[in-house]
Write an enzyme that holds these catalytic residues in place. Sequence first.
Site, PDB file in Angstrom:
ATOM      1  N   HIS A 279      64.664  50.506  53.318  1.00 28.08           N
ATOM      2  CA  HIS A 279      66.008  50.064  53.712  1.00 28.08           C
ATOM      3  C   HIS A 279      67.084  51.081  53.353  1.00 28.08           C
ATOM      4  CE1 HIS A 279      63.874  46.291  54.216  1.00 28.08           C
ATOM      5  NE2 HIS A 279      64.902  45.835  54.885  1.00 28.08           N
ATOM      6  N   SER A 301      67.020  43.794  58.440  1.00 26.58           N
ATOM      7  CA  SER A 301      66.459  43.893  57.092  1.00 26.58           C
ATOM      8  C   SER A 301      65.391  42.829  56.919  1.00 26.58           C
ATOM      9  CB  SER A 301      67.549  43.710  56.045  1.00 26.58           C
ATOM     10  OG  SER A 301      67.793  42.343  55.778  1.00 26.58           O
ATOM     11  N   ASP A 302      64.421  43.104  56.072  1.00 26.58           N
ATOM     12  CA  ASP A 302      63.556  42.020  55.636  1.00 26.58           C
ATOM     13  C   ASP A 302      64.374  41.142  54.693  1.00 26.58           C
ATOM     14  OD1 ASP A 302      61.343  40.412  55.332  1.00 26.58           O
ATOM     15  OD2 ASP A 302      59.960  42.078  55.036  1.00 26.58           O
ATOM     16  N   TYR A 303      63.905  39.932  54.491  1.00 21.99           N
ATOM     17  CA  TYR A 303      64.682  38.962  53.718  1.00 21.99           C
ATOM     18  C   TYR A 303      64.951  39.483  52.290  1.00 21.99           C
ATOM     19  CZ  TYR A 303      64.446  35.113  57.139  1.00 21.99           C
ATOM     20  OH  TYR A 303      64.609  34.290  58.232  1.00 21.99           O
TER      21      TYR A 303
END
Length: 769
Positions: A279, A301-303
């Site tokens: 990220h 984004s992933d969580y």
Amino acid sequence: MEKSVRNAKPESEVLYDYKNPDLSPDERAEDLLKRMTLEEKVAQMLCIWEDKKTIFFDDEGNFSIDKVREHLKNGIGQIARLSDTNGGLDPYQMVEFANKLQKFFVEETRLGIPVIFHEECLHGLAAKDATSYPVPIGLAATFNPELIEKIFSAIAEDARSRGAHQALTPVVDVVRDPRWGRVEETFGEDTYLVSQMGIASVKGLQGDGSLNNNNKVIATLKHFAAHGQPESGTNCAPANFSERFLRDTFLMPFKEAIDKAGVISVMASYNEIDGIPSHANKWLLRKVLRDEWNFKGFVVSDYYAITELFHKEETVSHGVAANKVEAAKLALEAGVNIEFPNPDCYPNLTEMVKGGLADESDIDALVLPMLKYKFELGLFDNPYVEAEPGQFENKLEQDRELALQAARETITLLKNEGNLLPLKDFKKIAVIGPNADRTLLGGYHGTPKYYTSVYQGIKDKVGKNGEVFYSEGCKITVGGSWNDDEVILPDPAEDEKLINEAVAVAQKSDVAVLVLGGNEQTSREAWNKKHLGDRPSLELVGRQNKLVEEILKTGKPVVVLLFNGRPNSIGFIKDNVPAILECWYLGQETGRAVADVLFGDYNPSGKLPVSIPRSAGHIPAHYSHKPSARRGYLFDDVSPLFAFGYGLSYTKFSFDNLRLSKDTISADEKVSVSIEVKNEGAIAGEEVVQLYIRDKVSSVTRPVKELKGFRKITLAPGQTSTVVFELLPEHLAFTNVDMKFTVEPGEFEIMVGNSSRDEDLIKTILTVK
């Protein structure tokens, strides 16, 4: 002047260019962006999930438009998982709620920007009353991209009909460590197989990219990148690999799905590569993804992953940011378009721009593609969804056959000594084991309307023609729900009692069907430190081997069915049980599919999409290893228990007459590879014909073999078919010593057969000049 302002229409009602449906999505998005305030732009980079209850409902649990007005006056980019609101909405409730929310964004925000609703769709919409298909590792076992495209097309239709617009799937991680609890979410260990299944999934979800026809959704490739071989096999751990290996192995499925399926969204991964979390990785998200591959979509984004650049105690903390402002800056500069699942770091962007810590032009560049795809989805012109009476019930019934076909094709026959299967002339059948009579769907599953366990499926198939007895045999864990954080092992004394009961049941039967493996706790996403799912061992959990041993002592014929999310090291079972079937998780039609295979109504055709190691100490065990990687071990065989691509049938296939259209080609030419396949048995069957290559001498070391083509065919007894593959330059190319993706001259070994094992392949030589 005062009168003019008082009588003016709201800006959203004025026919600006972005309101003109005759203009292109690009033109409309650019016009809209020019009219947005900084606060409205940042709002498009935010998502809501956990705060739905407090933002959408009053203290009595009733929907409150006043609370929505209070919190979301500038709009919002996305809302996560509308389906799980208030413990789960049925399809009609979800449609109603989606429309209520969309009405606010379209009619009450200043510019009327609609919201995107995203859902989990790993192997079916993860919602109430949704069709549940086999987990991806099972779907990969079908080696049938056409089937996978149909399945994800059905999933897209289901999701879109309820108001969803984006699916957080497919997972195109190449998995190289079976200790990792997320193996079930992947399409396996092979780059080419993962690529083909990924392409098929995206085509099913997105179609030709015309998203405004109300039956397609945005697909999201994940997890970018190198998430499938974490250090120590633990979720989110570092992935420290060379750039060449990254490009040729882990990045390739993403590039293929972008180039050949036009995927719209990519999710960055939790892990780090060479010390840089994905990220915050400009090289990964900007240089490779956007500059080299010309990706025009948007990165999600992933969580919680942007927060993890700073600190999140219960999950992962990378420590590359001193606070959430720095975390937001890193993700912004890397090119993450939107923060999932909650507004945490990115709300700081507004003040960062005002304070000179971020440029508004960077915000604009990330917001623009997300606006464009809201136009592509048709949300500005047709924001609402309609549901007809009986619509969802009819679709659920219609999709049952597709789910059944997928489950049948997933089942993989690993051993069939003495042709024990299909079962014949057995009047009394014992169905034994911890997975025999329970719901097994795998992670990220919905709540299907239909489900048939193995025990029920066998009972239904046998009917009045025999007797079916059941015994649990032992437990794997207590409860076994994916949602329960704590994993509790069973009481040994209770297990001993259950084993004794199972022996008694087996003794009064003609054959014992043991249903073993793992469950949704023993292999799952480890999403925080209290919710674990990675294991240092691949042995069956608990006393399952003891159960097998005691049932074998009865002298009854034994069939083992394995249900699990990862490969299990089943050395004892392989050596002692005559018939073994790998099932993974088969979805809602589990019992029906298993019964069809056990009794010969369907001839199994699954192939292993991942090697099954002899032990955790044999990891990595993937077939496409480098020449120096498998010298041998003291006191053990270096080969896997079962190889990639392996899977038996109730009939026998032979391969002959391997030939090339040309023995010598130039580096930019293609060549046809042909082989004759014959069904030498007495029943019809399906076979997966597999094409592998090896570059014999190269500027950098290359794998001993790599899958570069496969074809699933159906042959009647005695029938012969010629299977033709087209081998393209891209199949022969790799990242060479100068970091260029190219075809090098020399000899290539061409191998065709029905598994990756040398003994199952016929070989010839292709020369590239």
